[in-house]
Scaffold this active site. Structure first.
Site, mmCIF file in Angstrom:
data_model
loop_
_atom_site.group_PDB
_atom_site.id
_atom_site.type_symbol
_atom_site.label_atom_id
_atom_site.label_comp_id
_atom_site.label_asym_id
_atom_site.label_seq_id
_atom_site.Cartn_x
_atom_site.Cartn_y
_atom_site.Cartn_z
ATOM 1 N N PHE A 112 0.875 -1.172 0.000
ATOM 2 C CA PHE A 112 0.000 0.000 0.000
ATOM 3 C C PHE A 112 0.911 1.220 0.000
ATOM 4 O O PHE A 112 1.684 1.435 0.934
ATOM 5 C CB PHE A 112 -0.898 0.003 1.248
ATOM 6 C CG PHE A 112 -1.771 1.220 1.354
ATOM 7 C CD1 PHE A 112 -2.913 1.351 0.573
ATOM 8 C CD2 PHE A 112 -1.457 2.245 2.237
ATOM 9 C CE1 PHE A 112 -3.725 2.478 0.671
ATOM 10 C CE2 PHE A 112 -2.260 3.373 2.343
ATOM 11 C CZ PHE A 112 -3.396 3.485 1.550
ATOM 12 N N HIS A 167 2.631 -2.687 4.524
ATOM 13 C CA HIS A 167 2.109 -4.008 4.186
ATOM 14 C C HIS A 167 0.668 -3.867 3.707
ATOM 15 O O HIS A 167 -0.117 -3.124 4.290
ATOM 16 C CB HIS A 167 2.122 -4.928 5.426
ATOM 17 C CG HIS A 167 3.458 -5.533 5.702
ATOM 18 N ND1 HIS A 167 4.089 -6.349 4.813
ATOM 19 C CD2 HIS A 167 4.265 -5.447 6.795
ATOM 20 C CE1 HIS A 167 5.249 -6.744 5.326
ATOM 21 N NE2 HIS A 167 5.382 -6.195 6.526
ATOM 22 N N TRP A 168 0.341 -4.562 2.630
ATOM 23 C CA TRP A 168 -1.054 -4.639 2.184
ATOM 24 C C TRP A 168 -1.680 -5.815 2.915
ATOM 25 O O TRP A 168 -1.330 -6.966 2.674
ATOM 26 C CB TRP A 168 -1.137 -4.840 0.677
ATOM 27 C CG TRP A 168 -2.549 -4.811 0.180
ATOM 28 C CD1 TRP A 168 -3.466 -5.808 0.275
ATOM 29 C CD2 TRP A 168 -3.207 -3.721 -0.457
ATOM 30 N NE1 TRP A 168 -4.664 -5.412 -0.264
ATOM 31 C CE2 TRP A 168 -4.542 -4.139 -0.724
ATOM 32 C CE3 TRP A 168 -2.814 -2.433 -0.835
ATOM 33 C CZ2 TRP A 168 -5.468 -3.307 -1.356
ATOM 34 C CZ3 TRP A 168 -3.736 -1.620 -1.465
ATOM 35 C CH2 TRP A 168 -5.048 -2.048 -1.715
ATOM 36 N N GLY A 176 -7.955 -8.351 4.657
ATOM 37 C CA GLY A 176 -8.860 -8.186 5.792
ATOM 38 C C GLY A 176 -10.128 -7.508 5.348
ATOM 39 O O GLY A 176 -10.473 -7.491 4.170
ATOM 40 N N ASP A 211 -12.367 10.896 12.862
ATOM 41 C CA ASP A 211 -13.353 10.267 11.969
ATOM 42 C C ASP A 211 -13.364 8.772 12.224
ATOM 43 O O ASP A 211 -12.831 7.989 11.436
ATOM 44 C CB ASP A 211 -13.026 10.562 10.501
ATOM 45 C CG ASP A 211 -14.059 9.968 9.541
ATOM 46 O OD1 ASP A 211 -15.155 9.574 10.002
ATOM 47 O OD2 ASP A 211 -13.773 9.884 8.329
#
Length: 258
Positions: free
Chosen positions: A32, A69-70, A73, A159
């Site tokens: 990512f 890390h991608w 999930g 948020d």
């Protein structure tokens, strides 16, 4: 971006409001990538609050690219926000001195209630201000302003929507998308969490898992901040043409005031 990793990597936009996020794939590897993330990301990674930061590189044009890390999930479902792990992770965030120190180093000042009220009064247009519930909310914010003060300022996410909570396939929980991080009363996050996701009869239980005892003053602060956030969201959704979210905002406002 491609030359950063080599020709064999496939890089595609990963969505998000800022347009600065990318997915990079090569063989069995997936990363990512984000352009110009705040240095705050490194501390979030060390604290285990976001997926692990692998590297940071500066491009010739001055842009900084970060790679994480991608994780496989999913987002949490609204009903899962009452889970004790969510309460514990939020407590960890609010009590983290490294996070607070980094935001202070980056020049963030505590957000005071007076600043928020001034921003609301500056932003709301005449049409929104003409709504009866909006007028009631503004009267509440103004009349209780002097009572909202709280000496403890912490790092707030700003948020805590269920879409920003990531549960990995390895059963690790993360809170992502920290572009709106601020230093403020923890009631900023807690109010939105409880009013949005937790039945009022369960507030005390949820707060106990977080590590707080419910008090009338905490209740006042949460209501004050959630009203403020709802008003600001109403105006933003109207300006960006999100008519469905505007209707939902007015419903939320009536519910909070009831």
């Amino acid at each position: 971006m491609e030359h950063l990793l080599g020709q064999d990597w496939e890089i595609t936009p990963a969505g998000g409001a800022t347009g600065k996020a990318y997915a990079a794939k090569h063989g069995g590897q997936q990363l990512f990538l984000k352009r110009n993330s705040s240095p705050f990301l490194a501390v979030l990674s060390v604290e285990g609050i976001v997926p692990k930061l692998i590297w940071t590189k500066r491009l010739e044009n001055g842009d900084v690219i970060t790679a994480q890390h991608w994780l496989k999930g999913r987002e949490l479902a609204p009903i899962e926000m009452g889970d004790s792990r969510v309460a514990r992770l939020m407590s960890k965030i609010h009590s983290s001195q490294p996070l607070l120190s980094m935001l202070e180093k980056l020049g963030k000042e505590p957000v005071e209630p007076e600043m928020i009220l001034a921003e609301i009064e500056r932003q709301l247009d005449e049409e929104i201000q003409g709504d009866e519930d909006v007028q009631r909310a503004l009267r509440f914010l103004r009349s209780r302003l002097s009572e909202v003060g709280h000496g403890e300022y912490v790092v707030c996410h700003g948020d805590i929507n269920h879409n920003n909570w990531l549960l990995s396939d390895e059963d690790e929980l993360y809170l992502i998308d920290w572009d709106g991080a601020l230093i403020a009363d923890p009631a900023v996050d807690l109010g939105m969490m409880l009013y949005t996701y937790i039945e009022e009869s369960q507030w005390e239980n949820w707060l106990a898992q977080y590590g707080l005892v419910y008090t009338p003053h905490l209740g006042l602060r949460m209501k004050w901040y959630v009203l403020a956030q709802t008003l600001l969201s109403l105006q933003w959704n109207k300006e960006t043409g999100r008519s469905r979210e505007v209707k939902e905002g007015f419903r939320d406002l009536a519910h909070i005031l009831s």
